[in-house]
Each structure stands twice: as C-alpha cells, then as structure tokens.
Motif scaffolding. Structure first.
Motif, PDB file in Angstrom:
ATOM      1  N   PHE A 185      12.793  -0.368  38.165  1.00 44.27           N
ATOM      2  CA  PHE A 185      12.657  -0.077  36.510  1.00 44.27           C
ATOM      3  C   PHE A 185      13.135  -0.364  35.375  1.00 44.27           C
ATOM      4  O   PHE A 185      14.262  -0.803  35.592  1.00 44.27           O
ATOM      5  CB  PHE A 185      12.768   1.884  36.526  1.00 44.27           C
ATOM      6  CG  PHE A 185      11.869   2.503  37.424  1.00 44.27           C
ATOM      7  CD1 PHE A 185      11.305   3.081  36.819  1.00 44.27           C
ATOM      8  CD2 PHE A 185      11.728   2.023  38.798  1.00 44.27           C
ATOM      9  CE1 PHE A 185      10.375   3.618  37.529  1.00 44.27           C
ATOM     10  CE2 PHE A 185      11.172   3.219  39.471  1.00 44.27           C
ATOM     11  CZ  PHE A 185      10.250   3.647  38.458  1.00 44.27           C
ATOM     12  N   THR A 186      12.340  -1.085  33.928  1.00 46.50           N
ATOM     13  CA  THR A 186      13.464  -1.564  32.954  1.00 46.50           C
ATOM     14  C   THR A 186      13.344  -0.657  31.339  1.00 46.50           C
ATOM     15  O   THR A 186      12.188  -0.286  31.584  1.00 46.50           O
ATOM     16  CB  THR A 186      12.810  -3.038  32.904  1.00 46.50           C
ATOM     17  OG1 THR A 186      12.380  -3.209  34.171  1.00 46.50           O
ATOM     18  CG2 THR A 186      13.335  -3.754  31.537  1.00 46.50           C
ATOM     19  N   LYS A 187      14.305  -0.670  30.913  1.00 44.11           N
ATOM     20  CA  LYS A 187      14.123   0.017  30.007  1.00 44.11           C
ATOM     21  C   LYS A 187      13.321  -0.826  28.872  1.00 44.11           C
ATOM     22  O   LYS A 187      13.412  -2.309  28.187  1.00 44.11           O
ATOM     23  CB  LYS A 187      15.490   0.255  29.349  1.00 44.11           C
ATOM     24  CG  LYS A 187      15.929   1.056  27.856  1.00 44.11           C
ATOM     25  CD  LYS A 187      17.033   1.629  27.941  1.00 44.11           C
ATOM     26  CE  LYS A 187      17.827   0.440  27.429  1.00 44.11           C
ATOM     27  NZ  LYS A 187      19.134   1.543  27.452  1.00 44.11           N
ATOM     28  N   ILE A 188      12.793  -0.265  27.936  1.00 42.50           N
ATOM     29  CA  ILE A 188      11.375  -0.939  26.962  1.00 42.50           C
ATOM     30  C   ILE A 188      12.571  -1.031  26.097  1.00 42.50           C
ATOM     31  O   ILE A 188      13.821   0.606  25.196  1.00 42.50           O
ATOM     32  CB  ILE A 188      10.456  -0.141  26.569  1.00 42.50           C
ATOM     33  CG1 ILE A 188       9.267  -0.271  27.574  1.00 42.50           C
ATOM     34  CG2 ILE A 188       9.946  -0.847  25.735  1.00 42.50           C
ATOM     35  CD1 ILE A 188       9.288  -1.296  28.605  1.00 42.50           C
TER      36      ILE A 188
ATOM     37  N   TYR B 295      14.032   8.602  30.735  1.00 43.56           N
ATOM     38  CA  TYR B 295      14.889   8.356  31.778  1.00 43.56           C
ATOM     39  C   TYR B 295      15.671   9.627  30.906  1.00 43.56           C
ATOM     40  O   TYR B 295      15.885   9.627  29.326  1.00 43.56           O
ATOM     41  CB  TYR B 295      16.128   7.340  31.938  1.00 43.56           C
ATOM     42  CG  TYR B 295      15.187   6.883  32.674  1.00 43.56           C
ATOM     43  CD1 TYR B 295      13.769   6.315  33.020  1.00 43.56           C
ATOM     44  CD2 TYR B 295      17.055   5.915  33.646  1.00 43.56           C
ATOM     45  CE1 TYR B 295      13.635   5.319  34.443  1.00 43.56           C
ATOM     46  CE2 TYR B 295      16.006   5.011  34.932  1.00 43.56           C
ATOM     47  CZ  TYR B 295      15.060   5.305  35.438  1.00 43.56           C
ATOM     48  OH  TYR B 295      14.608   4.206  36.141  1.00 43.56           O
TER      49      TYR B 295
ATOM     50  N   GLY C   1      20.183   8.205  31.617  1.00 39.65           N
ATOM     51  CA  GLY C   1      20.628   6.741  32.201  1.00 39.65           C
ATOM     52  C   GLY C   1      19.935   7.550  33.584  1.00 39.65           C
ATOM     53  O   GLY C   1      20.330   6.246  34.864  1.00 39.65           O
TER      54      GLY C   1
ATOM     55  N   ARG D 275       8.582  10.687  35.679  1.00 38.20           N
ATOM     56  CA  ARG D 275       7.197  10.569  35.566  1.00 38.20           C
ATOM     57  C   ARG D 275       6.008   9.733  34.592  1.00 38.20           C
ATOM     58  O   ARG D 275       5.484  10.907  35.339  1.00 38.20           O
ATOM     59  CB  ARG D 275       7.678   9.626  37.099  1.00 38.20           C
ATOM     60  CG  ARG D 275       7.125   8.259  37.200  1.00 38.20           C
ATOM     61  CD  ARG D 275       7.517   7.992  38.672  1.00 38.20           C
ATOM     62  NE  ARG D 275       8.782   7.236  39.411  1.00 38.20           N
ATOM     63  CZ  ARG D 275       9.107   7.080  40.805  1.00 38.20           C
ATOM     64  NH1 ARG D 275       8.072   6.921  41.630  1.00 38.20           N
ATOM     65  NH2 ARG D 275      10.574   6.813  41.018  1.00 38.20           N
TER      66      ARG D 275
ATOM     67  N   TYR E 135      11.212   4.194  30.250  1.00 31.76           N
ATOM     68  CA  TYR E 135      11.541   2.426  30.649  1.00 31.76           C
ATOM     69  C   TYR E 135       9.552   2.736  31.397  1.00 31.76           C
ATOM     70  O   TYR E 135       9.021   3.260  31.596  1.00 31.76           O
ATOM     71  CB  TYR E 135      12.366   3.164  31.914  1.00 31.76           C
ATOM     72  CG  TYR E 135      13.508   2.728  31.701  1.00 31.76           C
ATOM     73  CD1 TYR E 135      14.374   3.809  31.068  1.00 31.76           C
ATOM     74  CD2 TYR E 135      14.495   1.757  33.192  1.00 31.76           C
ATOM     75  CE1 TYR E 135      16.018   3.080  30.790  1.00 31.76           C
ATOM     76  CE2 TYR E 135      15.976   1.372  33.075  1.00 31.76           C
ATOM     77  CZ  TYR E 135      16.766   2.489  31.712  1.00 31.76           C
ATOM     78  OH  TYR E 135      17.480   2.229  31.436  1.00 31.76           O
TER      79      TYR E 135
END
Lengths: 53, 186
Positions: free
Chosen positions: B66-69, B118, B121, B126, B158
């Motif tokens: 999971f990666t923050k945009i 998110y 944090g 989803r 994310y």
C-alpha cells in the motif's frame, strides 16, 4: 529486491490474499521506503530486521 | 410555526416572531430557508471546505505494498486544507461529514490494483478491485463518507497493486486524483 520479494523468499507459502488481509506492507511516499505496517499472520512470525536486511 | 424574516415586495423587510425556536428566511414568493430548532451549526457554502487534487508526477509502487499517492497539484482548495507539497493529505478545518473520492491508474496491469482511503494513517475504506489486463491503463476508484473533527483528522489516498513488479502510477487531473467536500455539519 523489494520488501515484498524478501518476505516471499522467507515465506513462499504466503498468498496475495495474505497481503490484503493479515499483512500490510506500506510506503508513505516520504522517502523512507517500504515497511511492515501490520503483521497478523496466524502461524508465521513477523520477520526480523536481520532476516530482511 | 417559526420566527420569519421576509423580504417583501411591498413593505421591505418584515419580521414575525414566535417561541418555536425555528427560524425561516423568506422572499416575496415564499419560504427559502428553514433553520430547525436543533443544536449544531447551520452550514452555508462559504464555510464548507472543498478540494480537488491530482498527480503531476507518478508515484513508484512496489508489488504488494500500500503506497501513498503524491498529489502535487490542486484544481481548487477552498479552505487551504489540502497539503500538496509535503504530506499530500486533506485536513479540513470544519468538523462534519465529508464525501471523499479517489481514483488511481497504472498502465501495466497483468493482475490488479485498488485505491484506498486512509484516515489518520490507517486504512479506512477500500475501493474497487480492478483485475483485467489492459494496455491503456487500469483504474480503481474509491468513495466514502468520512467524519472529520475539524482539527486533527485527515485523509490520504493510497494504491495497492500486485502485478509482480514495481510500477509508476499514471498522472493527470483526469486519471489519478483525490477530491471531496463537506456535506453535513457535525
């Protein structure tokens, strides 16, 4: 090798579903890279920093 | 009944009071706004934050992570509540309920991807799992109503993908974006 690849090398039995449920790998785009945000696997222990180095 | 303030076409502004605790604003042709007898804050468009941010430079996304945009540009940000330089997050300064939407895109999709909201944090909601291979890009959307306390609560967008390698998201205001607005006061 990414964190995901290192974990799969340690535990090849893990599935894609595991990474969407009991395990969360995360990257906050802050330059610190990928990390384990959650590890709640019922049988496999969380890898140590040494195992992931 | 209600206490009524009316803009008439004959006598100008008139007032009619009662003890109902309800306030109505009216024009010459009828009631326009009714403020009920309840606690809380009546919201008007001027103090209801809204934002729309998008990505101008792709985010690198590792497989299974999971990666923050990073959303570096804004179409609008009415209350200066979106951080498009450091944390890429929306922290509204008015407590209430907000409609939040996000969309992410990666071109090479042999497996799948999803967008996720998110909150503070942690994963909150989803979105749609998109799993078809497509050379023109695969896209996932997420949408939810989120409560904010008006001071410390924030949301971020994310992405998760499991295509077997590391890929960059595609940029553009119509492709990878995050937006929202207040829909109800606290």
């Amino acid at each position: 090798m990414t964190l995901y690849d290192k974990i799969m090398t340690l535990y090849s039995s893990l599935t894609e579903q595991d990474f969407l449920t009991v395990i969360t790998l995360q990257n906050d785009s802050d330059g610190k890279g990928d990390y384990i945000a959650k590890w709640e696997h019922p049988t496999l222990p969380r890898p140590t920093d040494e195992e992931l180095a | 009944m209600a206490s009524i303030i009316t803009a008439t076409t004959s006598s100008g502004l008139t007032q009619q009071a009662d003890n109902s605790g309800v306030l109505q604003l009216a024009s010459g042709t009828g009631n326009l706004v009714t403020v009920p007898s309840v606690t809380g804050t009546a919201m008007v468009s001027g103090n209801m934050p809204a934002f729309s941010a998008y990505q101008t430079s792709g985010t690198s996304v590792s497989n299974g992570t999971f990666t923050k945009i990073a959303l570096q540009a804004e179409e609008f940000d009415t209350a200066n509540c979106f951080d498009s330089t450091t944390n890429y997050r929306f922290t509204p300064n008015v407590a209430g309920y907000y409609q939040i939407n996000g969309c992410v895109n990666i071109s090479t999709a042999s497996q799948g991807l999803l967008a996720s909201i998110y909150k503070n944090g942690s994963e909150y909601k989803r979105g749609v799992w998109f799993g078809n291979a497509s050379s023109i890009g695969n896209q996932s959307i997420v949408s939810s109503i989120v409560y904010f306390n008006g001071s410390t609560d924030y949301v971020e967008l994310y992405i998760y993908q499991n295509q077997g390698g590391t890929y960059n998201t595609n940029s553009g205001s119509n492709i990878t974006y995050f937006n929202g607005c207040m829909i109800r006061g606290a």
